[in-house]
Design a protein around this motif. Structure first.
Motif, mmCIF file in Angstrom:
data_model
loop_
_atom_site.group_PDB
_atom_site.id
_atom_site.type_symbol
_atom_site.label_atom_id
_atom_site.label_comp_id
_atom_site.label_asym_id
_atom_site.label_seq_id
_atom_site.Cartn_x
_atom_site.Cartn_y
_atom_site.Cartn_z
ATOM 1 N N ASP A 290 -1.852 -3.153 -9.882
ATOM 2 C CA ASP A 290 -2.011 -2.248 -11.011
ATOM 3 C C ASP A 290 -0.632 -1.795 -11.466
ATOM 4 O OD1 ASP A 290 -3.287 -0.486 -12.876
ATOM 5 O OD2 ASP A 290 -2.866 1.165 -11.495
ATOM 6 N N ASP A 291 -0.317 -2.028 -12.744
ATOM 7 C CA ASP A 291 1.002 -1.679 -13.292
ATOM 8 C C ASP A 291 2.123 -2.263 -12.428
ATOM 9 O OD1 ASP A 291 2.762 -0.622 -15.111
ATOM 10 O OD2 ASP A 291 2.698 1.411 -14.316
ATOM 11 N N ASN A 292 1.899 -3.502 -12.019
ATOM 12 C CA ASN A 292 2.853 -4.284 -11.220
ATOM 13 C C ASN A 292 3.165 -3.666 -9.859
ATOM 14 O OD1 ASN A 292 3.453 -6.828 -12.088
ATOM 15 N ND2 ASN A 292 5.607 -6.419 -12.434
ATOM 16 N N CYS A 293 2.220 -2.930 -9.340
ATOM 17 C CA CYS A 293 2.309 -2.409 -7.976
ATOM 18 C C CYS A 293 1.248 -3.109 -7.129
ATOM 19 C CB CYS A 293 2.078 -0.900 -7.967
ATOM 20 S SG CYS A 293 1.773 -0.199 -6.339
ATOM 21 N N VAL A 294 1.684 -3.813 -6.083
ATOM 22 C CA VAL A 294 0.754 -4.467 -5.155
ATOM 23 C C VAL A 294 0.403 -3.437 -4.090
ATOM 24 C CG1 VAL A 294 0.338 -6.456 -3.680
ATOM 25 C CG2 VAL A 294 1.947 -6.656 -5.596
ATOM 26 N N ASP A 295 -0.870 -3.075 -4.023
ATOM 27 C CA ASP A 295 -1.288 -1.891 -3.255
ATOM 28 C C ASP A 295 -2.579 -2.164 -2.493
ATOM 29 O OD1 ASP A 295 -1.461 1.076 -2.743
ATOM 30 O OD2 ASP A 295 -3.238 0.860 -3.990
ATOM 31 N N PRO A 296 -2.696 -1.637 -1.251
ATOM 32 C CA PRO A 296 -1.658 -0.990 -0.452
ATOM 33 C C PRO A 296 -0.978 -1.999 0.467
ATOM 34 C CG PRO A 296 -3.789 -0.659 0.586
ATOM 35 C CD PRO A 296 -4.029 -1.536 -0.622
ATOM 36 N N LEU A 297 0.308 -1.844 0.671
ATOM 37 C CA LEU A 297 1.053 -2.716 1.578
ATOM 38 C C LEU A 297 1.963 -1.866 2.470
ATOM 39 C CD1 LEU A 297 2.270 -5.685 -0.677
ATOM 40 C CD2 LEU A 297 0.364 -5.686 0.948
ATOM 41 N N TYR A 298 1.822 -2.033 3.772
ATOM 42 C CA TYR A 298 2.723 -1.368 4.716
ATOM 43 C C TYR A 298 4.078 -2.065 4.674
ATOM 44 C CZ TYR A 298 4.704 0.153 9.182
ATOM 45 O OH TYR A 298 5.531 0.665 10.154
ATOM 46 N N LYS A 299 5.096 -1.332 4.340
ATOM 47 C CA LYS A 299 6.463 -1.854 4.215
ATOM 48 C C LYS A 299 6.520 -3.058 3.271
ATOM 49 C CE LYS A 299 7.936 1.156 7.267
ATOM 50 N NZ LYS A 299 8.604 2.392 6.820
ATOM 51 N N HIS A 300 5.631 -3.072 2.275
ATOM 52 C CA HIS A 300 5.622 -4.097 1.231
ATOM 53 C C HIS A 300 5.268 -5.483 1.774
ATOM 54 C CE1 HIS A 300 7.541 -1.271 -1.666
ATOM 55 N NE2 HIS A 300 7.936 -0.754 -0.518
ATOM 56 N N VAL A 301 4.645 -5.523 2.943
ATOM 57 C CA VAL A 301 4.327 -6.810 3.577
ATOM 58 C C VAL A 301 2.862 -6.910 3.991
ATOM 59 C CG1 VAL A 301 4.795 -8.295 5.584
ATOM 60 C CG2 VAL A 301 6.696 -7.189 4.388
ATOM 61 N N PHE A 302 2.353 -5.931 4.746
ATOM 62 C CA PHE A 302 1.026 -6.035 5.348
ATOM 63 C C PHE A 302 0.009 -5.117 4.671
ATOM 64 C CE2 PHE A 302 3.678 -7.149 9.141
ATOM 65 C CZ PHE A 302 3.114 -8.402 9.424
ATOM 66 N N PRO A 303 -1.157 -5.642 4.200
ATOM 67 C CA PRO A 303 -2.257 -4.758 3.801
ATOM 68 C C PRO A 303 -2.857 -4.141 5.072
ATOM 69 C CG PRO A 303 -2.536 -7.008 2.932
ATOM 70 C CD PRO A 303 -1.477 -7.059 3.979
ATOM 71 N N PRO A 304 -2.819 -2.824 5.229
ATOM 72 C CA PRO A 304 -3.215 -2.214 6.508
ATOM 73 C C PRO A 304 -4.588 -2.635 7.005
ATOM 74 C CG PRO A 304 -2.119 -0.588 5.133
ATOM 75 C CD PRO A 304 -2.283 -1.814 4.280
#
Length: 435
Positions: A290-304
């Motif tokens: 959404d609005d070029n935010c990949v969410d949610p990602l822990y430290k921008h790597v792992f989806p919790p």
């Protein structure tokens, strides 16, 4: 205890996918890399322009390279941590400190050969879907390019997404542009300046591509006008050293001219960046864009919710990419083998929320979630610590900062004039350990 070897799907054989494949195999896993192109390189694999019928879209073209492109980072900073991007390395054909894109591709090809990665890659193969099975494994459906049908489904223990983020164009919103009769295109589909002979071109954007392409086109176009939302209101300035190149502010989507006049443009080129796109992922990936935010990602790597069986390498921008890909890949590989432990799902989600709160406090828009210009080295050193790896070299950090200053001081010539030869010497002393 470390787990047994896992069968892993890696999506993409660009720099991130190659780094991931190497680190996963080093950790004892069995990666299979899926790549749409016929060769490694990802965005550094130069391809002809897309069909003229889709000048604003990605069409079938993955790469965004234009023919004249040179790196905007010094080559010493760019290389993987243990595989220097040196002009002294075998196979180098462009000794410039800021080489052309062909030299970067040669470097990535050399990296793949050195670590025997080609045999892990299924070329000309696209991933159609990635689906999570009830038991926690992942069903990956792929097919050869040009083949019809639903494709072949295989089961993997985990999936590492490395498909890049310079393919799906982001288009500027301009009031009334749909009724405008001229040509529009995105920089994704720009390759050479010749089609713009004697034309009036408006370039929208303030990125590196807007700067480079405006100069490239100015040699052949009648006029080039750069429209930049970030410059002060009412800006209208001819650029130093050019007779046909102007910089303008944009107010409410309109290009500003000092005397209130207007121009008749032939082309509007959108140098406005790209969108994250994962067309093969479904809702069970647990992430949204959404609005070029990949969410949610822990430290921008792992989806919790599904960590560590799904991970993303290389989402950040405004960074030195290759070393960051390497450190992220080391972390993912270690986590998958059980050698490195992740926090609980709840703790990971709390960390994500805390990061968003920090962005909000700083006043950064949501679309800058993965802009790491302010903390790439803090993040990289954190990754290194997680992996038991030394921190990023001091010369690399100092050289990155020196290059940023030099770009401001010498915007037209920073690729050929600099003042940090002492850091170059430090880098080459370090490289001697690997060359």
């Amino acid at each position: 205890m470390p787990s047994a070897s896992l069968r892993l799907a890696v999506i993409g054989a660009g720099a991130a996918g190659l780094a991931a494949a190497r680190e996963l195999r080093r950790e004892g896993h069995a990666p299979v890399v899926f790549e749409r192109a016929a060769a490694v390189g990802g965005t550094w694999l130069y391809t002809p322009p897309a069909s003229a019928a889709d000048p604003l879209g990605a069409a079938a073209t993955h790469s965004s390279l234009y023919a004249s492109l040179r790196t905007n980072l010094p080559r010493e900073t760019m290389g993987f941590l243990d595989f220097p991007f040196s002009a002294a390395a075998p196979g180098s054909a462009d000794p410039r400190r800021f080489p052309g894109h062909e030299e970067v591709l040669r470097y990535l090809e050399a990296f793949a050969r050195r670590f025997d990665l080609h045999r892990l890659v299924r070329f000309e193969t696209e991933v159609v879907s990635v689906r999570r099975d009830p038991g926690g494994s992942w069903a990956v459906t792929s097919r050869k390019l040009g083949e019809k049908g639903s494709g072949e489904e295989e089961v993997y223990d985990a999936v590492v997404v490395c498909n890049g983020h310079y393919t799906e164009p982001r288009i500027a919103v301009i009031p009334g542009v749909d009724a405008w009769p001229g040509q529009q295109m995105h920089s994704h589909n720009y390759r050479v300046p010749e089609p713009f002979l004697d034309q009036v071109v408006i370039i929208i954007g303030a990125s590196a591509s807007a700067f480079d392409i405006s100069r490239d086109i100015s040699n052949i176009a009648k006029e080039v006008h750069i429209a930049d939302r970030s410059v002060p209101a009412s800006t209208c300035e001819k650029q130093p050293g050019y007779d046909n190149l102007w910089l303008h502010s944009m107010d409410n989507g309109n290009v500003v001219f000092q005397d209130g006049s207007s121009i008749k443009a032939d082309v509007i080129m959108h140098c406005t960046g790209y969108l994250y796109d994962f067309p093969f992922l479904g809702n069970d990936s647990t992430i949204t864009v959404d609005d070029n935010c990949v969410d949610p990602l822990y430290k921008h790597v792992f989806p919790p919710e599904v960590a560590p069986q799904l991970s993303f390498i290389g989402l950040q921008w405004k960074v030195i990419p290759f070393p960051l890909f390497e450190l992220q890949s080391k972390w993912v590989a270690g986590v998958l083998s059980g050698r490195i432990e992740l926090p609980s799902k709840e703790e990971m989600m709390e960390d994500v929320k805390a990061f968003y709160a920090k962005l909000e406090t700083c006043g950064w828009p949501k679309r800058y979630t993965h802009n790491f210009s302010n903390y790439q080295f803090e993040y990289g050193d954190w990754l290194a610590e997680q992996c038991g790896h030394p921190p990023i070299e001091e010369w690399r950090k100092l050289m990155y900062a020196a290059n940023a200053r030099n770009k401001v001081a010498r915007p037209e010539s920073y690729r050929d004039k600099w003042d940090d030869d002492h850091l170059v010497a430090d880098a080459h002393e370090d490289f001697n350990k690997y060359l």
